[in-house]
Design an enzyme around this catalytic site. Structure first.
Site, mmCIF file in Angstrom:
data_model
loop_
_atom_site.group_PDB
_atom_site.id
_atom_site.type_symbol
_atom_site.label_atom_id
_atom_site.label_comp_id
_atom_site.label_asym_id
_atom_site.label_seq_id
_atom_site.Cartn_x
_atom_site.Cartn_y
_atom_site.Cartn_z
ATOM 1 N N CYS A 94 0.799 33.631 9.441
ATOM 2 C CA CYS A 94 1.184 34.324 10.777
ATOM 3 C C CYS A 94 1.369 33.375 11.843
ATOM 4 C CB CYS A 94 0.029 35.458 11.262
ATOM 5 S SG CYS A 94 -0.065 36.778 9.747
ATOM 6 N N GLU B 166 0.693 -1.156 -0.122
ATOM 7 C CA GLU B 166 0.088 -0.023 -0.044
ATOM 8 C C GLU B 166 1.027 1.159 -0.191
ATOM 9 O OE1 GLU B 166 -1.632 -0.076 3.967
ATOM 10 O OE2 GLU B 166 -3.138 -1.860 3.468
HETATM 11 C C1 LIG Z 1 -0.649 5.961 5.173
HETATM 12 C C2 LIG Z 1 -0.698 4.746 5.007
HETATM 13 C C3 LIG Z 1 0.106 3.974 4.050
HETATM 14 C C4 LIG Z 1 0.956 4.817 3.083
HETATM 15 O O1 LIG Z 1 2.073 5.145 3.674
HETATM 16 P P1 LIG Z 1 3.352 5.764 2.753
HETATM 17 O O2 LIG Z 1 4.336 6.188 3.889
HETATM 18 O O3 LIG Z 1 2.692 7.002 1.985
HETATM 19 O O4 LIG Z 1 3.848 4.851 1.856
HETATM 20 C C5 LIG Z 1 -0.126 2.660 3.701
HETATM 21 N N1 LIG Z 1 -1.056 1.938 4.472
HETATM 22 C C6 LIG Z 1 -1.587 2.550 5.532
HETATM 23 C C7 LIG Z 1 -2.830 1.792 6.136
HETATM 24 C C8 LIG Z 1 -1.598 3.782 5.942
HETATM 25 O O5 LIG Z 1 -2.078 4.303 6.762
#
Ligand SMILES: *Cc1c(COP(=O)(O)O)cnc(C)c1O
Length: 411
Positions: free
Chosen positions: A338, A268
């Site tokens: 600001c 992911e």
């Molecule tokens: C934020 C997140 C990601 C992605 O993280 P990156 O550092 O942008 O690759 C993947 N999986 C979950 C569950 C997340 O919360």
């Protein structure tokens, strides 16, 4: 029309032209760069069944999502609203996973209604899920491997003190719930953090998950999360995808054999896919010669890019109005909010004039999505370059956008 010498590199001249056409501040995303990153990841895991689930919280513009879909990427969402945008962008429900973190059960039900796959991160919600759906709806569980990973504590999610996931030592409780409700657990998920420098972290996490997974007979997916490190400047380290691909693919194949079934491996990535594609283009409003240092005050700030102030994130800054060869000077680049509003400190840049355009790099991830209307300022417009054509993908805001839901009381 964008002219490129290198397919993956936008020329300063083109960025300047975009500023003329669309004004500043402006977010620009390079679709070719996104495609390059997608291909890098796909190629690194050629030998196994691997799926990319874009963590869209990094950049939820509906046209960026549409591009991801076109590139064969699937999607991970963290709210019903992200799910709705993904559906509108053209993803089918089967391509969407909802990874919830301590959300109300209503939200989970809302996403089940849309036939989106759910990833649950606590025992209480898992129990409710069992009560309501039994084994009629498949579900993933997010576990917390108790492994430290991530560029800094604010972006680490897999360690012992983290709020995320079901701790691995609570496996007996998960197994009890499975027995009690006949839960159909089809995937084990983890996400250790962001900006994970060391590929070994992923290898260690893999070991923990493989061992954990053996007690779950209905699995189809193992989801290793995101968090790959990207380069923030020339020569910066990034996750060695080829090396990681070889190591993880080998151990994953070995696991599948032991498990007795070919599973899908999911990642992911958010940052990895979009960070480097993005530029925040802003104009120098003021060159301020202080006795101790010279400041460049821009027509943007932490309202548009909060990462430097929130995470001490480093963003490379380039003065695209001046040639790289011109004489240099040391600057602090600051925003117009600001409040202390540092964007980049102690940077050697070509000598700047008011009206110059600066490009803040690595602005494709957690840039616009974390932007606000603080100081009642408009958020930037967004442009996506795809197949060398610039597309306006978000119009600049107007005062009406800011006032939209405000109520002027009739006292
Ligand atoms: C934020 C997140 C990601 C992605 O993280 P990156 O550092 O942008 O690759 C993947 N999986 C979950 C569950 C997340 O919360």
């Amino acid at each position: 029309m964008i002219v490129r010498e290198d397919r993956y590199c936008i020329q300063n001249q083109d960025l300047l032209e975009l500023c003329q056409n669309y004004g500043t501040p402006l977010y620009v995303y390079d679709g070719a760069k996104i495609e390059e990153k997608v291909n890098t990841l796909k190629n690194a895991f050629k030998g196994i069944k691997m799926k990319i689930k874009y963590a869209c919280k990094a950049n939820t513009n509906i046209s960026v999502l549409k591009l991801m879909n076109k590139l064969g990427v699937e999607i991970d969402v963290v709210s019903p609203q992200e799910m709705a945008i993904a559906l509108k962008a053209g993803f089918s429900p089967e391509q969407i996973t909802y990874t919830s973190s301590g959300v109300s059960f209503d939200e989970i039900e809302e996403c089940v209604t849309e036939n989106v796959l759910i990833n649950i991160d606590n025992l209480s919600s898992l129990e409710k899920f069992g009560q309501k759906y039994g084994n009629s709806v498949p579900v993933l569980i997010r576990i917390r491997p108790n492994i430290e990973g991530g560029g800094n504590l604010k972006i680490s999610t897999g360690h012992k003190e983290s709020k995320f996931g079901i701790a691995i030592e609570q496996k007996p409780a998960i197994l009890d719930l499975i027995k009690k409700y006949d839960l159909n657990i089809v995937g084990i998920h983890q996400h250790t953090g962001s900006d994970i420098k060391d590929g070994k972290t992923f290898v260690n996490v893999a070991k923990v998950i493989f061992e954990f997974a053996m007690d779950f007979p209905n699995l189809k997916y193992l989801d290793f999360g995101g968090g790959f490190k990207v380069a923030y400047k020339e020569g910066d380290i990034e996750t060695d995808m080829k090396d990681l691909g070889e190591k993880i693919s080998a151990s994953f194949s070995e696991f599948c054999q032991k498990y007795g079934k070919d599973l899908e491996l999911w990642f992911e990535p958010g940052k990895f896919l979009v960070s480097e594609s993005g530029y925040l283009l802003a104009q120098v409003n003021v060159v301020k010669e202080n006795p101790t240092k010279t400041l460049l005050g821009l027509n943007t700030g932490l309202n548009h890019l909060i990462r430097p102030m929130m995470y001490d994130a480093f963003h490379d800054v380039v003065n695209i109005s001046k040639s790289a060869e011109s004489s240099k000077k040391m600057y602090d680049v600051v925003g117009y909010i600001c409040e202390t509003d540092d964007i980049a400190k102690e940077r050697e840049l070509p000598e700047a004039s008011e009206g110059d355009i600066l490009a803040i790099k690595n602005a494709g991830a957690y840039g616009f999505t974390m932007a606000s209307n603080y100081n009642a300022r408009f958020r930037p417009a967004e442009v996506l370059i795809y197949e060398n054509k610039a597309h306006l993908i978000r119009k600049r805001e107007t005062l009406q956008d800011i006032l939209n839901n405000q109520v002027l009381v009739d006292f």
